[in-house]
Design an enzyme around this catalytic site. Structure first.
Site, PDB file in Angstrom:
ATOM      1  N   HIS A 162       0.712  -1.120   0.214  1.00 15.91           N
ATOM      2  CA  HIS A 162      -0.134   0.091   0.138  1.00 15.91           C
ATOM      3  C   HIS A 162       0.775   1.544  -0.008  1.00 15.91           C
ATOM      4  O   HIS A 162       0.325   2.308  -0.468  1.00 15.91           O
ATOM      5  CB  HIS A 162      -1.109  -0.374   0.961  1.00 15.91           C
ATOM      6  CG  HIS A 162      -2.262  -0.986   0.949  1.00 15.91           C
ATOM      7  ND1 HIS A 162      -2.199  -2.231   1.325  1.00 15.91           N
ATOM      8  CD2 HIS A 162      -2.972  -0.802   0.028  1.00 15.91           C
ATOM      9  CE1 HIS A 162      -3.033  -2.904   0.843  1.00 15.91           C
ATOM     10  NE2 HIS A 162      -3.928  -2.211   0.172  1.00 15.91           N
TER      11      HIS A 162
ATOM     12  N   CYS B  62     -10.249  -3.804 -10.121  1.00 14.14           N
ATOM     13  CA  CYS B  62      -9.972  -2.288  -9.458  1.00 14.14           C
ATOM     14  C   CYS B  62      -8.612  -2.505  -9.117  1.00 14.14           C
ATOM     15  O   CYS B  62      -7.816  -1.623  -8.182  1.00 14.14           O
ATOM     16  CB  CYS B  62     -10.794  -1.725  -8.578  1.00 14.14           C
ATOM     17  SG  CYS B  62     -10.941  -2.750  -6.941  1.00 14.14           S
TER      18      CYS B  62
ATOM     19  N   ASP C 113      -4.979  -8.285  -3.931  1.00 14.67           N
ATOM     20  CA  ASP C 113      -5.322  -9.297  -2.874  1.00 14.67           C
ATOM     21  C   ASP C 113      -5.500 -10.643  -3.294  1.00 14.67           C
ATOM     22  O   ASP C 113      -5.101 -11.822  -2.812  1.00 14.67           O
ATOM     23  CB  ASP C 113      -6.506  -9.032  -1.944  1.00 14.67           C
ATOM     24  CG  ASP C 113      -5.938  -8.022  -0.789  1.00 14.67           C
ATOM     25  OD1 ASP C 113      -4.734  -8.394  -0.289  1.00 14.67           O
ATOM     26  OD2 ASP C 113      -6.479  -6.881  -0.850  1.00 14.67           O
TER      27      ASP C 113
ATOM     28  N   GLU D 123     -11.494 -10.844  -3.927  1.00 14.40           N
ATOM     29  CA  GLU D 123     -10.162 -10.810  -3.677  1.00 14.40           C
ATOM     30  C   GLU D 123      -9.536 -11.932  -2.839  1.00 14.40           C
ATOM     31  O   GLU D 123      -8.567 -12.104  -2.432  1.00 14.40           O
ATOM     32  CB  GLU D 123      -9.950  -9.803  -2.668  1.00 14.40           C
ATOM     33  CG  GLU D 123     -10.549  -8.231  -3.005  1.00 14.40           C
ATOM     34  CD  GLU D 123     -10.132  -7.194  -1.980  1.00 14.40           C
ATOM     35  OE1 GLU D 123      -9.157  -6.710  -2.171  1.00 14.40           O
ATOM     36  OE2 GLU D 123     -10.976  -7.145  -0.776  1.00 14.40           O
TER      37      GLU D 123
HETATM   38  C1  PEP Z   1      -6.923  -5.148  -4.361  1.00 14.80           C
HETATM   39  O1  PEP Z   1      -6.794  -5.943  -3.349  1.00 14.80           O
HETATM   40  O2  PEP Z   1      -6.865  -5.443  -5.441  1.00 14.80           O
HETATM   41  C2  PEP Z   1      -7.392  -3.718  -4.046  1.00 14.80           C
HETATM   42  C3  PEP Z   1      -7.656  -2.947  -5.081  1.00 14.80           C
HETATM   43  O3  PEP Z   1      -7.581  -3.333  -2.668  1.00 14.80           O
HETATM   44  P1  PEP Z   1      -6.146  -3.011  -1.981  1.00 14.80           P
HETATM   45  O4  PEP Z   1      -5.364  -2.887  -2.897  1.00 14.80           O
HETATM   46  O5  PEP Z   1      -6.644  -1.691  -1.327  1.00 14.80           O
HETATM   47  O6  PEP Z   1      -6.105  -3.925  -0.856  1.00 14.80           O
HETATM   48 MG    MG Z   2      -7.749  -5.644  -1.573  1.00 13.92          MG
END
Ligand code: PEP
Ligand code: MG
Length: 597
Positions: free
Chosen positions: A198, A512, A465, A441
């Site tokens: 992140h 996403c 994820d 996910e």
């Molecule tokens: C993902 O897991 O692909 C996602 C978009 O959520 P995050 O990156 O915030 O875990």
């Molecule tokens: Mg995620």
């Protein structure tokens, strides 16, 4: 003391945020984020001591809040006893006096005083062989860490960086990254982290070039060394030669020029040569600067990572604060879609108020995302109320993260129903029905996608994820980052399965995760059929729109149907490298070409 950086040394890491930064290194303290030593003017000493006491006060307050929560929601004596111990440590008159004395005598900022005093304790306690004292030291460290975080949060931490620098650290947490002043941070290089950690995602959203997973860079770099961080290829050069400097400077200019050119066409739709249109949305982490959505040509927000509201602040944001934030987004988008994801706290995204609530052995497999929300129902309800209230002002949709079981989805939905009922009784307007989606996910949600589809309106595939959990790799662990393989047959078949299940279940499906922002992977996702919306970090949008405008959907379909027949990542990789050049030429950035650099 770090070793002298070797001139011209190149270390290859993992590209996390595109662009090239050239500047002086600033090496951060390993343990605490950016604990800088600052001299305090004599007339400011009492204010500094007051600031220290305010941080002690808010740490005590935090501990009380967590203790109440633990008593209510996680009965069991150990966490409560631990919290009591931490509270006691923060009241300890000797500790308090020593820190005050340090600030007065040495005229140092409170953070530095705290760090120095803790180091003195550590060296004293580690000399004592008794296990009790060693454990006591651990408690002191945890309590002091909370205090340190609160102090840091009360200040603009990098305010003392007078000139813009490249931050070098063993690791940066998402909360650390949030506090960076983009005017003073040219680039980021960390030893830890993977492609989808992140901190890297945040760096990309702030347009700061970043390379992560460098493993041993930090120990070989000293503050003041010149560094080149190439966030597109993942290369970091220490003290570059004149040739290296010129080479990367040219590359930097080209990057800036190409980016500018791409931005000239941002208002054009992403419609393929054979006439299919894909909606290109943005992932955002804050509603602070929404102008960049227009700047990059976003057609809406496909993912609002609301947990960053929580990570920014030392205390839980209340309903009104959240409502104002979501409403601002809804109004800004003027009827365009805004998908608000309920908080995905836990994992590597620990809220400041939640630190120390009892460390988890495997946070990525722990009380994260929807699990966290379902375990903290009043907090979840507050967020749902705020989202629903804001839905009266625009096209807001709700999304739950990390759904693993059907029961979780049903439970979340019934809490949402309760919140709606409360609002109705209070006469507060909201959009009803409101679209509710889930993030796919986990491998488990892939397998039960048909059943999940019956209880929601849309799926958004979180490939970051999904890859983490399917490949059994911690996404922030640089040592297993090589297993982050979007082109693994296992991943591609899962994606195909979900997309099919969405079609059969009659729900929309978008993507996403980071895969959605990579032109080659995006073509595969579109080629599977059914996906007509992609959401990505805003900076990736112009290139994605251009890519989609220069392909035929028919070619993407052929490519996707071929790759799922192939049995190894290498075969898929080789096939794509060959066929993508035929479809697109090579003028695009993609993970696929990373090894070429
Ligand atoms: C993902 O897991 O692909 C996602 C978009 O959520 P995050 O990156 O915030 O875990
Ligand atoms: Mg995620």
């Amino acid at each position: 003391m770090n070793a002298q950086a070797t001139n011209g040394r190149i270390v290859k890491g993992i590209p996390a945020s595109a662009g090239i930064a050239i500047g002086k290194a600033y090496v951060l303290d390993e343990q605490y984020f950016c604990v800088l030593r600052q001299l305090i003017a004599p007339e400011e000493i009492e204010d500094e001591i007051e600031r220290f006491h305010a941080a002690v006060e808010s740490s005590q307050q935090e501990i009380n809040n967590i203790r109440e929560g633990a008593l209510e929601e996680m009965p069991g004596e150990l966490p409560v006893m631990l919290l009591n111990t931490h509270a006691q440590i923060l009241r300890d008159p000797t500790l308090i006096r020593e820190i005050e004395e340090h600030i007065r005598k040495e005229k140092h900022n409170a953070e530095w005083a705290l760090k120095t005093v803790l180091e003195e304790y550590s060296s004293r306690f580690t000399k004592i062989r008794d296990g009790y004292f060693r454990d006591r030291l651990l408690d002191i460290k945890s309590a002091v860490e909370r205090l340190q975080r609160n102090l840091i949060l009360s200040e603009e931490v990098d305010a003392s960086l007078v000139e813009p620098v490249i931050l070098v650290a063993h690791d940066l947490t998402p909360a650390d990254t949030l506090k960076l002043d983009t005017r003073k941070v040219l680039g980021i290089a960390t030893d830890a982290g993977g492609k989808t950690s992140h901190a890297g995602i945040l760096a990309a959203s702030m347009d700061i070039p970043a390379v992560v997973g460098l493993k041993t860079l930090a120990s070989g770099v000293r503050t003041g060394d010149t560094l080149i961080v190439d966030g597109s290829s993942g290369m970091v050069v220490s003290n570059p030669s004149r040739e290296q400097f010129l080479e990367y400077n040219t590359k930097r200019q080209k990057f800036i020029y190409a980016d500018k050119e791409l931005h000239e066409q941002i208002d054009l739709d992403a419609t393929t040569l054979d006439g299919e249109t894909v909606r290109i949305m943005a992932n955002i982490e804050s509603s602070n600067d929404l102008s960049h959505l227009q700047k990059h040509g976003a057609e809406g927000v496909g993912l609002f990572r609301t947990e960053y509201l929580f990570l920014r602040s030392a205390k839980q944001p209340g309903e009104e604060e959240q409502y104002q934030d979501y409403r601002k987004l809804a109004e800004f988008l003027e009827g365009k879609e805004a998908i608000i994801r309920t908080f995905d706290l836990g994992g590597d995204k620990l809220a400041n108020f939640n630190r120390g609530q009892g460390a988890e052995q495997n946070p990525a497999l722990g009380l994260r995302a929807i699990r966290f929300s379902l375990a903290h129902v009043s907090m979840f309800k507050t967020q749902l109320r705020a989202i629903l209230r804001a839905s009266a002002h625009g096209n807001i949709q709700i999304m739950y993260p990390l759904i693993t079981t059907l029961e979780e989805l049903q439970q979340a939905n019934s809490i949402l129903d309760e919140v709606k009922e409360d609002l109705r009784k209070e006469g507060i307007p909201f959009k009803d029905p409101i679209r509710v989606g889930i993030m796919i996910e986990t491998p488990s949600s892939v397998m039960i996608a048909r059943e999940l589809a019956a209880h929601c309106d849309f799926f958004s595939i979180g490939t970051n994820d999904l890859i983490q959990y399917a490949m059994a790799i911690d996404r922030v662990n640089e040592w297993v980052a090589y297993l982050y393989q979007p082109l693994s047959p296992a991943i591609l078949r899962m994606l195909q399965m979900v997309i099919r299940a969405a079609g059969e279940g009659g729900v929309d499906v978008s993507v996403c995760g980071k895969m959605a922002g990579d032109p080659v992977y995006a073509l595969l996702l579109l080629g599977f059929g059914g996906v007509r919306e992609l959401s990505m970090d805003p900076h990736s949008i112009p290139m994605m729109k251009k890519t989609i405008r220069s392909v035929r959907m028919e070619d993407a379909r052929k490519m996707a149907s071929r790759v799922v027949e192939l049995g190894s990542t290498k075969e898929i990789h080789d096939y794509l490298r060959h066929s993508i050049k035929e479809i697109l030429g090579k003028d695009l950035t993609s993970d696929l070409f990373e090894d070429d650099i």
